[in-house]
Design an enzyme around this catalytic site. Structure first.
Site, PDB file in Angstrom:
ATOM      1  NE  ARG A  66       5.294 -87.585 -51.100  1.00 28.86           N
ATOM      2  CZ  ARG A  66       5.410 -86.291 -50.843  1.00 28.86           C
ATOM      3  NH1 ARG A  66       5.718 -85.452 -51.828  1.00 28.86           N
ATOM      4  NH2 ARG A  66       5.231 -85.821 -49.625  1.00 28.86           N
ATOM      5  N   GLY A  67       6.766 -92.742 -49.447  1.00 29.62           N
ATOM      6  CA  GLY A  67       7.832 -93.519 -48.824  1.00 29.62           C
ATOM      7  C   GLY A  67       7.695 -95.003 -49.101  1.00 29.62           C
ATOM      8  N   PRO A 109      16.291 -79.991 -47.244  1.00 25.03           N
ATOM      9  CG  PRO A 109      17.008 -78.149 -46.017  1.00 25.03           C
ATOM     10  CD  PRO A 109      15.849 -78.643 -46.830  1.00 25.03           C
ATOM     11  CG  ASP A 257     -16.396 -71.932 -63.577  1.00 23.72           C
ATOM     12  OD1 ASP A 257     -17.622 -72.021 -63.690  1.00 23.72           O
ATOM     13  OD2 ASP A 257     -15.798 -72.048 -62.493  1.00 23.72           O
ATOM     14  CB  ALA A 262     -22.838 -69.732 -66.384  1.00 22.54           C
ATOM     15  NE  ARG A 379     -30.350 -78.513 -71.004  1.00 24.36           N
ATOM     16  CZ  ARG A 379     -30.598 -78.104 -69.773  1.00 24.36           C
ATOM     17  NH1 ARG A 379     -31.410 -78.790 -68.992  1.00 24.36           N
ATOM     18  NH2 ARG A 379     -30.023 -77.012 -69.290  1.00 24.36           N
ATOM     19  CG  HIS A 760     -23.479 -80.934 -56.935  1.00 30.12           C
ATOM     20  ND1 HIS A 760     -24.462 -81.889 -56.871  1.00 30.12           N
ATOM     21  CD2 HIS A 760     -23.969 -79.950 -57.729  1.00 30.12           C
ATOM     22  CE1 HIS A 760     -25.513 -81.490 -57.588  1.00 30.12           C
ATOM     23  NE2 HIS A 760     -25.219 -80.316 -58.113  1.00 30.12           N
ATOM     24  N   PRO A 787     -32.879 -98.943 -56.857  1.00 26.62           N
ATOM     25  CG  PRO A 787     -32.910 -97.097 -58.293  1.00 26.62           C
ATOM     26  CD  PRO A 787     -33.066 -97.473 -56.847  1.00 26.62           C
TER      27      PRO A 787
END
Length: 1101
Positions: A66-67, A109, A257, A262, A379, A760, A787
């Site tokens: 950020r600086g 501060p 979740d 699950a 599927r 994951h 590949p």
């Protein structure tokens, strides 16, 4: 995921609350958060130091450096802070590739100090331990701390002390500051461990003569440790990476979740995008994102997400409707596509999850049409054929273009179809139905064991499942001696492997036994189960056609003692108990391999398990895995899916290709790809998706290198970590000489403008070398076969295999069919292959769905309509939604019949039973058994007698005379205490209500006429409460409009009215039971003086 970034404010709050150090930590809790809606007057009241001190202001949104970006205001007064914020708050800002709006700021501060008082400290987790970095120069210009900083590795399960810190990290620090820094760093490390941080950086930390100041801080914590740290963490908010908004839909899915076993994940990347995904599986979700981005769809990819772990139909519906709601909010000129993809499931019932998606599609039918949405489905897995059929039917009936594909189609082929890069087949070839695998083409009922467990390729021997071929590998498949501490076995599974399964996972165990049987093993691989929540017993399973019993023990000690041949543990323990149960199992020297299925074990605990396992020479597979499989020998739990997939992927006999992946779902996809392009799988392991899996890619690749039966190796790597570089090194050094085909998924990550945490926990790159792109390039440079994309993985595997066949390394053998395994009844019914008459029928209640249903009405509607007890009774007893006055009358009947004092027979029995020390159920039953024609059971009898007389046209006087002539009592007439002069107020209350609310009271009027005749003879022969309820209920059934005359009469005939008295009086009986227990009344004995002894005279003498 596990490691999640927290805001600077949260990190500092944790530090200020819980750090334990002799150093004086200054400015504790001196910070204030500011947004566009901040009330400055109130803020200064809460933080008066804002008015008196110089201040620092900066955004608190996970922005690095950020600086250097000019995003820190320094040495300002409060007005200066306000002026500084005016130019920045709610303004869009670019940070690298990410663009985001600055919304949250932190004011602290200002600390005046010298440059030489700034230092840098960082602690982060690695597999071997926690690395502490320290540099004697800190601040904005610190530069490359990885190259500059001094390092101290603290091994897992070891502590840090001030002497170590001083000697190894503070060599360049002035002597007067060493004490404060050493104490602070030791305290910081303890805090890091206790609160399960995975990363903690302070830059700079300022040390002055007054003490220690924490200026800037960045941190991550292990979110899976919530169950351990909840008391200290509280409710932690995890901000999204800068450049990505936090959407309420993401929070909704995160909540789903958290409440589910699950896995449900959703990240919105571009809400205006035209490409939406709904992918099953953590690994598969990454592969689909990769393929979309590789195909030029990165700018149009709207979301990343996954659903896995066998979510219920309702959970899938909630997930799907969230996606559909998001994608139909804004039209796209090219229309939109929804990719419903996934690998081949191991245990998720695909048809069940697709039912939830189908429900959502039907709910969003019109919006989907308006947005011109095309849907592409691919599927595989349990019952996928039925799932695809249902999905295809929806497309045909609704007109929405839905294209469905099964395992015959490469997993990501639908991406090219959806984006218009490849044609859509009109009639894709369909694989055989699950049921087709039941019938063996061979006439042999059983295949000889030796031919089934030999390698599928020549040359074969007959002494073991791991058969030496003419190979470039080492000459022997030597298994490490179990007595050699620290040495791990090359062969972890064989056809003789025996295992203990921790947890009552009967479906997984039956799947293992079916696999054993189809592989022609001599005995089941599961020797026993451990389940601490029941006593020792036996559980019934099938071995082929035969039923067998497998012992279940309460603890591991008994199981291992009685089954000394067991050397594998498969742990289905929950994430909370997996650590303790695994540590316990490692105390038994016979255990050489442990598979840990649970996902969400804190990383610190996993690393402790790994360290213990390495010392003892134990191989750990997992956590967060489905396990592994060795065709012809052994499989872990649900690995490989159900029997149809085992057979179609030829997992019942060994091939020549060994693989290792992280993802369980993708391991099953590899089974499919390898079976279609080679002679099949020799062994496959899914090491798990956590950052620190128990065993690594290299562990298994080296095992495969040293296994003669393996001729080529396939590795499916992943973004995150550096383990794949060890494979590169092994190839370069010649340690790995067999062909390695490798692809790392997660190549899309480098194309996103903001960081995305994939499914994951370990799938996140913390530096350039951890990206999938870098690893793929390194593997290719090292000599692995890589590949161009996952789409081409099968082609590369086939090309390498064909070369090995061409040069004679692999000689494919003739296929031998496996023995048949009967299908379980429950699964055959699920597939619609059989039907059987039900043992029970019910028409009043259904608890099978997400919501309880009473006679067709969801329980939420029952409460919304405020139906009360009377309304529920109407649904469950009469299958009707009764009018409100009828419900009120039922409740009044229950109230007036609730009790009639302790002297009546039912209450008396209940009291005696309670005082004899019996339980509530026994005491209540004792009272209920007294109900009959003489006590309380007159409702039905009165209703029948009065109805019969009234319906036959008999006058009241004729009815009374006939009953007298027949010598029968009129049921419902007469009372022991009450009379015409002392009326029963219960009857009066009910009579007033019935006369006011019932449409007609013909039978009641008839009964009251009978009462006039009987009371003229004797004043206590009144219409009592039983009789009144009986005749009034008949009027209710006949006149409320909900029943035919026959239906009303049937309810009377089958005893429904007596149920009112039974239900009402049960309340009173329970009251008497509780009263006796509360009064501590002792055993009741009836007094002699209340018994008349009338024995025969000669007996009494």
């Amino acid at each position: 995921m596990s490691a999640k970034a927290i805001s600077e404010q949260t990190g500092k709050e944790f530090l200020y609350k819980y750090i334990c150090t002799a150093s004086a930590v200054q400015n504790r809790f001196k910070y204030a958060t500011v947004t566009a809606d901040t009330d400055w007057g109130r803020l200064t009241q809460e933080h008066p130091w804002l008015l008196t001190e110089k201040l620092v202001v900066k955004p608190d949104q996970l922005i690095k450096r950020r600086g250097k970006l000019g995003l820190v205001g320094i040495n300002l007064d409060l007005q200066g802070v306000k002026d500084w914020l005016k130019d920045r708050i709610m303004k869009e800002t670019a940070v690298g590739k990410a663009k985001g709006v600055l919304k949250y700021f932190l004011i602290e501060p200002f600390v005046p100090h010298k440059q030489e008082e700034e230092f840098y400290v960082c602690i982060y987790a690695t597999r071997e331990g926690d690395e502490v970095l320290f540099h004697h120069e800190g601040g904005v210009e610190v530069g490359d701390v990885d190259a500059k900083a001094l390092r101290l590795m603290v091994p897992v399960d070891e502590k840090l002390n001030e002497e170590q810190v001083t000697e190894q990290l503070l060599t360049n620090v002035p002597d007067e500051k060493k004490g404060a820094l050493a104490s602070f760093i030791v305290g910081l490390f303890s805090l890091y461990e206790d609160l399960y941080f995975t990363y903690l950086e302070i830059n700079p930390i300022v040390v002055t003569q007054d003490g220690v100041y924490i200026l800037d801080m960045a941190a991550k914590i292990d979110a899976t440790a919530d169950y351990i740290c909840k008391a200290k963490w509280g409710d932690v908010e995890f901000p999204p990476p800068f450049g990505r908004e936090a959407y309420p839909e993401e929070a909704y899915i995160a909540d789903l979740d958290a409440k589910s076993g699950a896995s449900l994940k959703l990240t919105i990347l571009n809400p205006k995008g035209r490409i939406w995904t709904m992918v099953a599986g953590g690994g598969a979700s990454v592969v689909y994102s990769d393929t979309i981005c590789d195909s030029g769809g990165v700018d149009e990819l709207a979301n990343y997400g996954e659903y896995s772990g066998a979510p219920s139909e309702q959970q899938t519906y909630d997930y799907a409707k969230t996606i559909l709601s998001l994608m139909t909010r804004e039209k796209h000129p090219q229309g939109k596509v929804l990719i419903i993809g996934g690998s081949i499931a191991n245990f998720t019932n695909v048809a069940a999850t697709f039912k939830g998606i189908v429900r959502a599609i039907k709910d969003y039918l019109e919006p989907l049409k308006e947005n011109e949405v095309s849907i592409f489905v691919r599927r595989g897995g349990p019952n996928y054929q039925e799932g695809l059929r249902v999905m295809g039917e929806v497309g045909k009936t609704t007109g929405i273009p839905i294209h469905v594909f099964g395992t015959e189609t490469h997993m990501t082929a639908i991406v090219g179809m959806a984006l218009g890069h490849r044609p859509i087949p009109h009639q894709p070839p369909s694989d055989a139905h699950t049921a087709n695998f039941l019938l063996n083409a061979s006439s042999n009922a059983k295949t000889p064991a030796a031919t089934r467990t030999a390698s599928f390729s020549e040359t074969r021997t007959t002494n073991d499942s791991s058969h030496a071929k003419k190979s470039k590998g080492l000459p022997a498949e030597a298994q490490a001696s179990s007595g050699c501490s620290g040495a791990k076995a090359t062969t972890i599974f064989s056809k003789h492997t025996k295992t203990i399964v921790w947890g009552m996972q009967t479906r997984a165990v039956q799947g293992m036994l079916d696999f054993d049987y189809v592989c022609s093993r001599d005995e089941p691989s599961v020797a026993a189960m451990v389940y601490p929540f029941t006593g020792d017993h036996k559980q019934k399973f099938y071995w082929g056609h035969k039923e067998i019993l497998i012992p279940v023990y309460k603890n591991m000690a008994d199981a291992t003692k009685k089954h000394p041949q067991v050397d594998v543990l498969i742990s289905f323990a929950s994430l909370r108990s997996a650590f303790d149960s695994t540590v316990e199992a490692m105390q038994f020297t016979q255990i050489h391999t442990i598979a840990i299925i649970a996902e969400g074990i804190p990383e610190a605990l996993t690393r402790k398990m790994i360290k213990m396992a390495d010392k003892k020479g134990i191989t750990i597979i997992g956590p967060a895995t489905v396990g592994g499989i060795k065709p012809g020998c052994f499989k872990i739990g649900n690995t490989g899916g159900m029997l149809d997939n085992i057979l179609s992927s030829k997992l019942y006999r060994p091939g020549s290709v060994a693989y290792v992946s992280r993802s369980g779902g993708m391991s099953n996809e590899l089974n499919n790809i390898i079976s279609r392009t080679t002679d099949g799988v020799y062994e496959g392991v899914a090491i798990g998706g956590d950052r620190y899996p128990g065993s690594t890619f290299m562990d298994h690749v080296l095992r495969y290198q040293d296994t003669p039966g393996v001729e080529m190796i396939v590795v499916l790597g992943e973004i995150g970590g550096t383990e794949e570089y060890k494979i590169c090194q092994g190839i370069k050094e010649g340690r790995i000489s067999k062909p390695v085909v490798c692809w790392c998924i997660g190549t899309c990550a480098t194309m996103f403008s903001s960081e995305v945490q994939f499914g994951h926990a370990g799938a996140c790159a913390n530096q350039a070398s951890e990206t999938a792109v870098s690893k793929n390039q390194a593997l290719s440079d090292a000599g692995a076969y890589v590949p161009k994309s996952f789409d081409e993985l099968g082609d590369v595997i086939k090309a390498v295999y064909d070369d090995l066949v061409a040069n004679g390394t692999i000689v494919p053998a003739e296929e031998v069919p496996p023995p048949t395994v009967p299908m379980d009844y429950s699964w055959a019914r699920e597939l619609g292959l059989i039907r059987k008459p039900a043992s029970f029928m019910t028409s009043i209640c259904d608890e099978r769905g997400q919501e309880l249903i009473y006679a067709g009405m969801p329980i939420t509607e029952v409460f919304k309509e405020e139906m009360g007890i009377g309304g529920v009774l109407g649904l469950l007893w009469f299958q009707r939604r009764l009018p409100r006055y009828a419900c009120q009358f039922i409740e009044m009947c229950l109230m007036v019949t609730a009790d009639h004092g302790p002297a009546v027979s039912g209450a008396h029995n209940t009291i005696v039973c309670a005082r004899a020390g019996k339980d509530l159920i026994s005491s209540l039953t004792s009272g209920l058994l007294t109900i009959g024609d003489r006590f309380g059971g007159a409702l039905d009898a009165a209703a029948k007698q009065f109805s019969k007389a009234f319906d036959s046209g008999m006058l009241p006087m004729e009815f009374v005379n006939k009953m007298k002539k027949d010598g029968k009592l009129i049921m419902g007439i007469g009372h022991r205490v009450k009379s015409i002069n002392n009326p029963d107020m219960r009857v009066q209350i009910l009579k007033d209500y019935v006369k006011q609310h019932f449409p007609a009271t013909q039978l009641l009027d008839y009964a009251l006429d009978v009462e006039k005749i009987t009371t003229s003879k004797k004043p206590n022969l009144i219409l009592n409460v039983d009789g009144f309820i009986g005749v009034a209920f008949v009027d209710l059934l006949r006149t409320c409009g909900g029943f035919t005359r026959d239906e009303a009469d049937e309810f009377v005939e089958i005893g429904a009215l007596n149920g009112i008295f039974v239900l009402g009086r049960s309340m009173g009986f329970i009251g008497h039971y509780l009263d006796q227990k509360r009064l501590k009344q002792g055993l009741y004995r009836h007094p002699w003086d209340d018994i008349s002894y009338v024995l025969p005279e000669h007996m009494s003498m």
